[in-house]
Write an enzyme that holds these catalytic residues in place. Structure first.
Site, PDB file in Angstrom:
ATOM      1  N   CYS A 113      46.120  41.072  48.533  1.00  0.00           N
ATOM      2  CA  CYS A 113      45.121  41.905  47.881  1.00  0.00           C
ATOM      3  C   CYS A 113      43.744  41.239  47.965  1.00  0.00           C
ATOM      4  O   CYS A 113      43.140  41.212  49.034  1.00  0.00           O
ATOM      5  CB  CYS A 113      45.545  42.213  46.455  1.00  0.00           C
ATOM      6  SG  CYS A 113      44.622  43.573  45.682  1.00  0.00           S
ATOM      7  N   HIS A 135      51.494  43.881  46.740  1.00  0.00           N
ATOM      8  CA  HIS A 135      51.785  42.626  46.032  1.00  0.00           C
ATOM      9  C   HIS A 135      53.269  42.270  46.081  1.00  0.00           C
ATOM     10  O   HIS A 135      54.030  42.609  45.165  1.00  0.00           O
ATOM     11  CB  HIS A 135      51.367  42.752  44.569  1.00  0.00           C
ATOM     12  CG  HIS A 135      49.897  42.723  44.346  1.00  0.00           C
ATOM     13  ND1 HIS A 135      49.221  41.589  43.934  1.00  0.00           N
ATOM     14  CD2 HIS A 135      48.950  43.685  44.472  1.00  0.00           C
ATOM     15  CE1 HIS A 135      47.929  41.856  43.809  1.00  0.00           C
ATOM     16  NE2 HIS A 135      47.741  43.127  44.133  1.00  0.00           N
ATOM     17  N   GLU A 151      54.597  39.475  45.406  1.00  0.00           N
ATOM     18  CA  GLU A 151      54.949  38.553  44.319  1.00  0.00           C
ATOM     19  C   GLU A 151      55.407  39.280  43.071  1.00  0.00           C
ATOM     20  O   GLU A 151      56.009  38.665  42.169  1.00  0.00           O
ATOM     21  CB  GLU A 151      53.766  37.624  43.993  1.00  0.00           C
ATOM     22  CG  GLU A 151      52.642  38.241  43.182  1.00  0.00           C
ATOM     23  CD  GLU A 151      51.651  39.063  43.981  1.00  0.00           C
ATOM     24  OE1 GLU A 151      50.556  39.326  43.462  1.00  0.00           O
ATOM     25  OE2 GLU A 151      51.982  39.453  45.126  1.00  0.00           O
TER      26      GLU A 151
END
Length: 223
Positions: free
Chosen positions: A87, A196, A198
């Site tokens: 991002c 994302h 994660e």
């Protein structure tokens, strides 16, 4: 000794701790890196996390590109160090000219936050080799300036060289050219993506564990 993944914290970073947790879930050691410290502390790879570095003043990632730590990261990346920009980190990589193109305001002028379907296009990079080309995954997306743009020549080169890493499936959430959600450099060690991973490494939270492969790839563990 486990793989040591450095996670940079800039003023305004939001997802540095999430990225560090994802690295640990994958079996790596997470090492905190500070934006004002050029020392990479011997890490084996670096993650530039999501957030709003330096408040997104001027342009997203434009000031972070000049942080002291970035001089070291740019030099190390050009020598082969694996670097993942997520991002805002993707925006920083483009501003630092480690990746081509730019990220601009979403075409609908609205912040997007949703679970996003993606197709893995390149499963040979340092950060995607745990997947197979053609795999469809779901990971969260959250951005206001996530539209990937580049001139036609650059886009054609990315396509011809297999450097589109992931592509949006279904409705393009931010107007990215050719549905591009992530790209890599020619060497395959630097990857930037807007969604994302994660936030999708544990079944208890998020839409599942489809994002874990971005981190296990680095340590040779299949997704």
């Amino acid at each position: 000794m486990p793989t040591r993944i450095g996670v940079v914290t800039f003023p305004g970073s939001l997802d540095d701790r999430d990225a560090a947790r994802a690295a640990r879930v994958a079996g790596a050691e997470a090492v905190a890196l500070w934006h004002a410290d050029p020392d990479l502390h011997g890490v084996d790879a670096v993650i530039l996390p999501g957030g709003f570095s330096y408040g997104d003043y001027l342009r997203c990632g434009a000031i972070a590109r000049f942080a002291p730590v970035m001089d070291s990261i740019v030099a190390a990346a050009r020598d082969g160090l694996p670097v993942l920009g997520i991002c805002n980190g993707f925006q920083v990589l483009c501003e630092a000219h480690l990746l081509p193109g730019a990220l601009i305001r979403n075409s609908r002028r609205k912040f997007v936050c949703r679970d996003q379907r993606l197709r893995v296009e390149n499963a040979t990079t340092a950060w995607t080799n745990a997947y197979r080309a053609g795999d469809e995954i779901v990971i969260p997306l959250k951005n206001g300036e996530g539209g990937y743009v580049a001139d036609e020549r650059t886009l054609d080169e990315l396509e011809a060289e297999g450097r589109v890493v992931v592509r949006y499936l279904g409705d393009d959430p931010n107007g990215s050219y050719r549905g591009i959600a992530g790209i890599t450099n020619a060497a395959g060690n630097v990857v930037g993506l807007m969604p994302h991973p994660e936030h999708a490494v544990e079944a208890l939270t998020g839409p599942g564990t489809d994002g874990l492969g971005f981190f296990t790839s680095l340590i040779g563990v299949p997704a």
